[in-house]
Design a protein around this motif. Sequence first.
Motif, PDB file in Angstrom:
ATOM      1  N   SER A  99       0.859  -1.174   0.000  1.00 48.42           N
ATOM      2  CA  SER A  99       0.000   0.000   0.000  1.00 48.42           C
ATOM      3  C   SER A  99       0.903   1.234   0.000  1.00 48.42           C
ATOM      4  N   PRO A 100       0.333   2.415  -0.036  1.00 44.63           N
ATOM      5  CA  PRO A 100       1.174   3.618   0.079  1.00 44.63           C
ATOM      6  C   PRO A 100       1.924   3.698   1.410  1.00 44.63           C
ATOM      7  N   TYR A 101       1.537   2.851   2.369  1.00 42.39           N
ATOM      8  CA  TYR A 101       2.136   2.902   3.702  1.00 42.39           C
ATOM      9  C   TYR A 101       3.170   1.803   3.925  1.00 42.39           C
ATOM     10  N   GLY A 102       3.300   0.896   2.963  1.00 40.48           N
ATOM     11  CA  GLY A 102       4.298  -0.149   3.119  1.00 40.48           C
ATOM     12  C   GLY A 102       3.806  -1.503   2.668  1.00 40.48           C
ATOM     13  N   SER A 103       4.673  -2.512   2.861  1.00 43.28           N
ATOM     14  CA  SER A 103       4.369  -3.873   2.426  1.00 43.28           C
ATOM     15  C   SER A 103       3.175  -4.435   3.189  1.00 43.28           C
ATOM     16  N   ILE A 104       2.302  -5.144   2.458  1.00 42.77           N
ATOM     17  CA  ILE A 104       1.138  -5.730   3.095  1.00 42.77           C
ATOM     18  C   ILE A 104       1.053  -7.237   2.907  1.00 42.77           C
ATOM     19  N   SER A 105       1.814  -7.790   1.945  1.00 39.77           N
ATOM     20  CA  SER A 105       1.748  -9.227   1.755  1.00 39.77           C
ATOM     21  C   SER A 105       2.909  -9.715   0.906  1.00 39.77           C
ATOM     22  N   TRP A 106       3.351 -10.955   1.205  1.00 41.36           N
ATOM     23  CA  TRP A 106       4.365 -11.647   0.414  1.00 41.36           C
ATOM     24  C   TRP A 106       3.818 -12.991  -0.044  1.00 41.36           C
ATOM     25  N   GLY A 107       4.252 -13.415  -1.211  1.00 42.10           N
ATOM     26  CA  GLY A 107       3.958 -14.760  -1.666  1.00 42.10           C
ATOM     27  C   GLY A 107       4.925 -15.746  -1.040  1.00 42.10           C
ATOM     28  N   GLN A 108       4.741 -17.028  -1.372  1.00 37.11           N
ATOM     29  CA  GLN A 108       5.551 -18.078  -0.764  1.00 37.11           C
ATOM     30  C   GLN A 108       6.890 -18.264  -1.470  1.00 37.11           C
ATOM     31  N   GLY A 109       7.028 -17.705  -2.657  1.00 42.98           N
ATOM     32  CA  GLY A 109       8.276 -17.781  -3.410  1.00 42.98           C
ATOM     33  C   GLY A 109       8.275 -18.910  -4.422  1.00 42.98           C
ATOM     34  N   THR A 110       9.029 -18.705  -5.494  1.00 44.57           N
ATOM     35  CA  THR A 110       9.195 -19.729  -6.523  1.00 44.57           C
ATOM     36  C   THR A 110      10.661 -19.742  -6.950  1.00 44.57           C
ATOM     37  N   GLN A 111      11.225 -20.946  -7.065  1.00 44.54           N
ATOM     38  CA  GLN A 111      12.651 -21.087  -7.363  1.00 44.54           C
ATOM     39  C   GLN A 111      12.912 -20.931  -8.857  1.00 44.54           C
ATOM     40  N   VAL A 112      13.895 -20.110  -9.175  1.00 47.47           N
ATOM     41  CA  VAL A 112      14.392 -19.981 -10.548  1.00 47.47           C
ATOM     42  C   VAL A 112      15.865 -20.370 -10.544  1.00 47.47           C
ATOM     43  N   THR A 113      16.205 -21.357 -11.361  1.00 42.21           N
ATOM     44  CA  THR A 113      17.586 -21.823 -11.460  1.00 42.21           C
ATOM     45  C   THR A 113      18.038 -21.712 -12.909  1.00 42.21           C
ATOM     46  N   VAL A 114      19.125 -20.985 -13.113  1.00 38.63           N
ATOM     47  CA  VAL A 114      19.683 -20.808 -14.456  1.00 38.63           C
ATOM     48  C   VAL A 114      21.016 -21.538 -14.492  1.00 38.63           C
ATOM     49  N   SER A 115      21.055 -22.647 -15.208  1.00 42.09           N
ATOM     50  CA  SER A 115      22.250 -23.482 -15.218  1.00 42.09           C
ATOM     51  C   SER A 115      22.269 -24.346 -16.462  1.00 42.09           C
ATOM     52  N   SER A 116      23.475 -24.622 -16.938  1.00 42.51           N
ATOM     53  CA  SER A 116      23.621 -25.521 -18.075  1.00 42.51           C
ATOM     54  C   SER A 116      23.864 -26.944 -17.595  1.00 42.51           C
TER      55      SER A 116
END
Length: 116
Positions: A99-116
């Motif tokens: 919101s204009p006043y700050g963070s109100i929610s976070w998701g649980q996260g998703t892993q991104v892996t960049v590798s050969s």
Amino acid sequence: QVQLVESGGGLVQPGGSLRLSCVASGSIFDIYVMGWYRQAPGKQRELVASITSGGRTNYADSVKGRFTISRDNAKNTVPLQMNSLKPEDTAVYYCNAASPYGSISWGQGTQVTVSS
């Protein structure tokens, strides 16, 4: 309250692309800005990209020209298109609502892996 659910992470080779998605539900009218953050092992969480309710975007210097954030207000989703991925983009990516006043929610996260 606002609930956020991310999807779209995975394993990709350097130079490849991934598209993350964040779906918001609940008190979405409280949301002013949506953002994607990431946290690599041993590092602090950092802002990747953000977009306001008016469509103004902001990007970390490290992803400018490669990542694109957008906002579908009808579907309450915030996609993050990631192109030309590099190994240093490897991290857990989190969606955030504020919101204009700050963070109100976070998701649980998703892993991104960049590798050969």
